[in-house]
Scaffold this motif. Structure first.
Motif, PDB file in Angstrom:
ATOM      1  N   ALA A  12       0.820  -1.215   0.000  1.00 21.40           N
ATOM      2  CA  ALA A  12       0.000   0.000   0.000  1.00 21.40           C
ATOM      3  C   ALA A  12       0.852   1.263   0.000  1.00 21.40           C
ATOM      4  O   ALA A  12       0.526   2.254  -0.663  1.00 21.40           O
ATOM      5  N   ASP A  13       1.971   1.251   0.728  1.00 19.14           N
ATOM      6  CA  ASP A  13       2.818   2.439   0.811  1.00 19.14           C
ATOM      7  C   ASP A  13       3.613   2.701  -0.457  1.00 19.14           C
ATOM      8  O   ASP A  13       4.312   3.720  -0.546  1.00 19.14           O
ATOM      9  N   ASN A  14       3.544   1.792  -1.435  1.00 16.41           N
ATOM     10  CA  ASN A  14       4.178   2.014  -2.737  1.00 16.41           C
ATOM     11  C   ASN A  14       3.185   2.510  -3.787  1.00 16.41           C
ATOM     12  O   ASN A  14       3.561   2.740  -4.939  1.00 16.41           O
ATOM     13  N   CYS A  15       1.932   2.670  -3.387  1.00 21.85           N
ATOM     14  CA  CYS A  15       0.898   2.999  -4.368  1.00 21.85           C
ATOM     15  C   CYS A  15       1.161   4.320  -5.095  1.00 21.85           C
ATOM     16  O   CYS A  15       0.808   4.474  -6.263  1.00 21.85           O
ATOM     17  N   ASN A  16       1.796   5.264  -4.405  1.00 26.23           N
ATOM     18  CA  ASN A  16       2.049   6.555  -5.049  1.00 26.23           C
ATOM     19  C   ASN A  16       3.276   6.534  -5.953  1.00 26.23           C
ATOM     20  O   ASN A  16       3.679   7.572  -6.474  1.00 26.23           O
ATOM     21  N   SER A  17       3.884   5.337  -6.153  1.00 24.76           N
ATOM     22  CA  SER A  17       5.117   5.241  -6.946  1.00 24.76           C
ATOM     23  C   SER A  17       4.957   4.398  -8.202  1.00 24.76           C
ATOM     24  O   SER A  17       5.950   4.078  -8.848  1.00 24.76           O
ATOM     25  N   ILE A  18       3.730   4.028  -8.544  1.00 22.23           N
ATOM     26  CA  ILE A  18       3.547   3.102  -9.669  1.00 22.23           C
ATOM     27  C   ILE A  18       2.942   3.764 -10.893  1.00 22.23           C
ATOM     28  O   ILE A  18       2.666   3.093 -11.883  1.00 22.23           O
ATOM     29  N   GLY A  19       2.767   5.068 -10.854  1.00 23.42           N
ATOM     30  CA  GLY A  19       2.161   5.754 -11.987  1.00 23.42           C
ATOM     31  C   GLY A  19       2.975   5.598 -13.260  1.00 23.42           C
ATOM     32  O   GLY A  19       4.190   5.756 -13.256  1.00 23.42           O
ATOM     33  N   GLY A  20       2.304   5.264 -14.347  1.00 28.06           N
ATOM     34  CA  GLY A  20       2.953   5.181 -15.642  1.00 28.06           C
ATOM     35  C   GLY A  20       3.550   3.836 -15.982  1.00 28.06           C
ATOM     36  O   GLY A  20       3.973   3.631 -17.128  1.00 28.06           O
ATOM     37  N   VAL A  21       3.603   2.913 -15.040  1.00 29.57           N
ATOM     38  CA  VAL A  21       4.195   1.610 -15.339  1.00 29.57           C
ATOM     39  C   VAL A  21       3.243   0.803 -16.224  1.00 29.57           C
ATOM     40  O   VAL A  21       2.026   0.825 -16.039  1.00 29.57           O
ATOM     41  N   ASP A  22       3.820   0.108 -17.207  1.00 33.41           N
ATOM     42  CA  ASP A  22       3.033  -0.723 -18.125  1.00 33.41           C
ATOM     43  C   ASP A  22       2.796  -2.085 -17.473  1.00 33.41           C
ATOM     44  O   ASP A  22       3.729  -2.845 -17.255  1.00 33.41           O
ATOM     45  N   THR A  23       1.542  -2.391 -17.159  1.00 38.15           N
ATOM     46  CA  THR A  23       1.216  -3.659 -16.503  1.00 38.15           C
ATOM     47  C   THR A  23       0.744  -4.726 -17.488  1.00 38.15           C
ATOM     48  O   THR A  23       0.558  -5.879 -17.098  1.00 38.15           O
ATOM     49  N   GLY A  24       0.553  -4.357 -18.753  1.00 36.16           N
ATOM     50  CA  GLY A  24       0.038  -5.330 -19.705  1.00 36.16           C
ATOM     51  C   GLY A  24      -1.335  -5.813 -19.276  1.00 36.16           C
ATOM     52  O   GLY A  24      -2.191  -5.024 -18.866  1.00 36.16           O
ATOM     53  N   SER A  25      -1.570  -7.114 -19.323  1.00 41.34           N
ATOM     54  CA  SER A  25      -2.850  -7.689 -18.908  1.00 41.34           C
ATOM     55  C   SER A  25      -2.866  -8.078 -17.436  1.00 41.34           C
ATOM     56  O   SER A  25      -3.868  -8.597 -16.934  1.00 41.34           O
ATOM     57  N   MET A  26      -1.777  -7.839 -16.739  1.00 41.61           N
ATOM     58  CA  MET A  26      -1.652  -8.233 -15.333  1.00 41.61           C
ATOM     59  C   MET A  26      -2.424  -7.262 -14.431  1.00 41.61           C
ATOM     60  O   MET A  26      -2.309  -6.047 -14.557  1.00 41.61           O
ATOM     61  N   ARG A  27      -3.192  -7.801 -13.496  1.00 39.82           N
ATOM     62  CA  ARG A  27      -3.919  -6.973 -12.542  1.00 39.82           C
ATOM     63  C   ARG A  27      -3.022  -6.641 -11.348  1.00 39.82           C
ATOM     64  O   ARG A  27      -2.146  -7.422 -10.968  1.00 39.82           O
ATOM     65  N   LEU A  28      -3.268  -5.464 -10.733  1.00 36.02           N
ATOM     66  CA  LEU A  28      -2.573  -5.064  -9.525  1.00 36.02           C
ATOM     67  C   LEU A  28      -3.563  -5.043  -8.368  1.00 36.02           C
ATOM     68  O   LEU A  28      -4.703  -4.609  -8.526  1.00 36.02           O
ATOM     69  N   ALA A  29      -3.119  -5.510  -7.204  1.00 32.23           N
ATOM     70  CA  ALA A  29      -3.944  -5.466  -6.001  1.00 32.23           C
ATOM     71  C   ALA A  29      -3.111  -4.903  -4.861  1.00 32.23           C
ATOM     72  O   ALA A  29      -1.932  -5.233  -4.712  1.00 32.23           O
ATOM     73  N   ARG A  30      -3.723  -4.064  -4.061  1.00 33.37           N
ATOM     74  CA  ARG A  30      -3.035  -3.427  -2.931  1.00 33.37           C
ATOM     75  C   ARG A  30      -2.904  -4.404  -1.767  1.00 33.37           C
ATOM     76  O   ARG A  30      -3.850  -5.105  -1.424  1.00 33.37           O
ATOM     77  N   ALA A  31      -1.713  -4.455  -1.164  1.00 28.32           N
ATOM     78  CA  ALA A  31      -1.453  -5.343  -0.025  1.00 28.32           C
ATOM     79  C   ALA A  31      -1.099  -4.513   1.199  1.00 28.32           C
ATOM     80  O   ALA A  31      -0.147  -3.721   1.165  1.00 28.32           O
ATOM     81  N   THR A  32      -1.869  -4.696   2.271  1.00 30.87           N
ATOM     82  CA  THR A  32      -1.639  -3.940   3.504  1.00 30.87           C
ATOM     83  C   THR A  32      -1.205  -4.853   4.646  1.00 30.87           C
ATOM     84  O   THR A  32      -0.321  -4.505   5.428  1.00 30.87           O
ATOM     85  N   THR A  33      -1.837  -6.031   4.736  1.00 32.31           N
ATOM     86  CA  THR A  33      -1.480  -7.021   5.746  1.00 32.31           C
ATOM     87  C   THR A  33      -1.471  -8.400   5.100  1.00 32.31           C
ATOM     88  O   THR A  33      -2.088  -8.611   4.042  1.00 32.31           O
ATOM     89  N   LEU A  34      -0.784  -9.335   5.743  1.00 36.91           N
ATOM     90  CA  LEU A  34      -0.790 -10.712   5.248  1.00 36.91           C
ATOM     91  C   LEU A  34      -2.207 -11.269   5.261  1.00 36.91           C
ATOM     92  O   LEU A  34      -2.647 -11.887   4.281  1.00 36.91           O
ATOM     93  N   HIS A  35      -2.930 -11.057   6.346  1.00 41.10           N
ATOM     94  CA  HIS A  35      -4.297 -11.585   6.458  1.00 41.10           C
ATOM     95  C   HIS A  35      -5.179 -11.033   5.334  1.00 41.10           C
ATOM     96  O   HIS A  35      -5.888 -11.784   4.642  1.00 41.10           O
TER      97      HIS A  35
END
Length: 349
Positions: A302-325
């Motif tokens: 979650a704390d990296n969310c402000n650093s991913i702008g502009g990256v090409d993800t292709g067809s891969m989905r991104l999901a935010r991770a805050t805790t293991l649970h």
């Protein structure tokens, strides 16, 4: 030939010399490129990467991949052509050296710091996974690193549990540092450690290094586990950023069924014993590495969310991770329905 022509030719020659010289002058920058990915659920040298003794292990289909970054080393000469290449590569990055390395950091010291961070991260990942499973995890102090050529070399080992120093119980790493600092030059101090199932007593005579007494170990936090779990990662991979993916792979190995249902999942993030996910460096390069490897889902701290702008993800989905649970729940939802709504970085904007 006119004077103006001669002057122009001379200027061009001087410019060519300057550009040629500049091409070989080291500049104070560091380059980042996507590195290899490692399936922690896979095998390494014929054996499982996650190895368990004293508990049933479940090795299922699917992949949980940790991601890495190629970073130029502290003493590597980064020249103008290399910077321009990285600057124009959409998957690469350029950072000032001072923002990545300490002024006096060397290749050797950087490698040692990275190795120590990996040892600590592996133990913390086990602690996080077992805590999520409801197992009892007790804190200890252990040896995270042994410096070659100093008194502890060949006497103490990485992951020796530090019980006492000169008869005084060790409660935290600072107790060990204070005991060595308070020793008398030329006189031995006794370390009582637990190595496997045995207690071992070792006498070491501290040596003076840069004005301080040292025995050559790095003490740090570790954990007593109810059974043995290890993660066999190649020695050339270090740092703490695989904590989340290691903890998920350990959890998967200790529970029946596949967390990924055979799918290809990648991610990154540090982990705490309580399961909190922390940020990492090189997030864009790690996303690119996972994309190129064919990952279907990438877990972003979650704390990296402000650093991913502009990256090409292709067809891969991104999901935010805050805790293991929470990440385990996210993965379960995605496995049940790959098109379901997931926690994303946009949710925090």
């Amino acid at each position: 030939m006119s004077q103006r022509t001669r002057a122009g030719l001379l200027a061009l020659c001087l410019l060519a010399v300057l550009w040629g010289t500049a091409a070989f002058v080291p500049l104070p920058y560091v380059t980042y490129y996507p590195g290899p990915t490692v399936d922690i659920l896979g095998e390494d040298d014929g054996g499982e990467t996650v190895r368990v003794t004293g508990h049933r292990a479940y090795h299922d289909e699917g992949e949980l991949r940790m991601t890495t970054v190629y970073v130029s080393t502290p003493q590597e000469d980064v020249t103008l052509p290399e910077l321009l290449r990285a600057y124009f590569d959409p998957d690469a990055a350029v950072w000032p050296r001072s923002s990545v390395y300490a002024p006096d950091e060397t290749d050797e010291s950087s490698d040692r710091l990275s190795e120590v961070a990996m040892v600590s991260s592996q133990d913390t990942a086990v602690a996080a996974a077992l805590t999520e499973l409801g197992e009892e995890v007790d804190p200890i102090v252990e040896v995270l690193d042994v410096t070659p050529g100093l008194p502890a070399d060949g006497e103490l080992e990485v992951r020796d549990v530090l019980l006492e120093v000169d008869g005084t119980a060790v409660d935290d790493a600072q107790d060990v540092v204070d005991a060595v600092d308070g020793a008398r030059a030329g006189e031995p101090i006794t370390f009582l450690v637990r190595r496997g199932d045995e207690e071992v007593s070792v006498d070491l005579v501290p040596e003076e290094v840069d004005g301080d007494l040292r025995v050559g170990i790095t003490p740090g936090p570790g954990y007593d586990f109810p059974f043995r779990v290890s993660v066999d990662i190649a020695d050339n991979i270090g740092g703490p950023s695989a904590g989340l993916m290691m903890s998920m792979a350990i959890y998967d190995t200790l529970t029946p069924g596949s967390l990924t249902d055979g799918a290809h999942v990648a991610g990154t993030g540090t982990i705490t014993p309580a399961g909190d996910v922390g940020p990492v460096g090189g997030i864009q390069q790690k996303i690119a590495a996972a994309r190129d490897e064919g990952a279907e889902l990438f877990l972003v701290p979650a704390d990296n969310c402000n650093s991913i702008g502009g990256v090409d993800t292709g067809s891969m989905r991104l999901a935010r991770a805050t805790t293991l649970h929470g990440t385990l729940e996210t993965l379960a939802d995605w496995v049940a329905d790959p098109d379901t709504d997931l926690p994303t970085c946009e949710d925090t904007a």
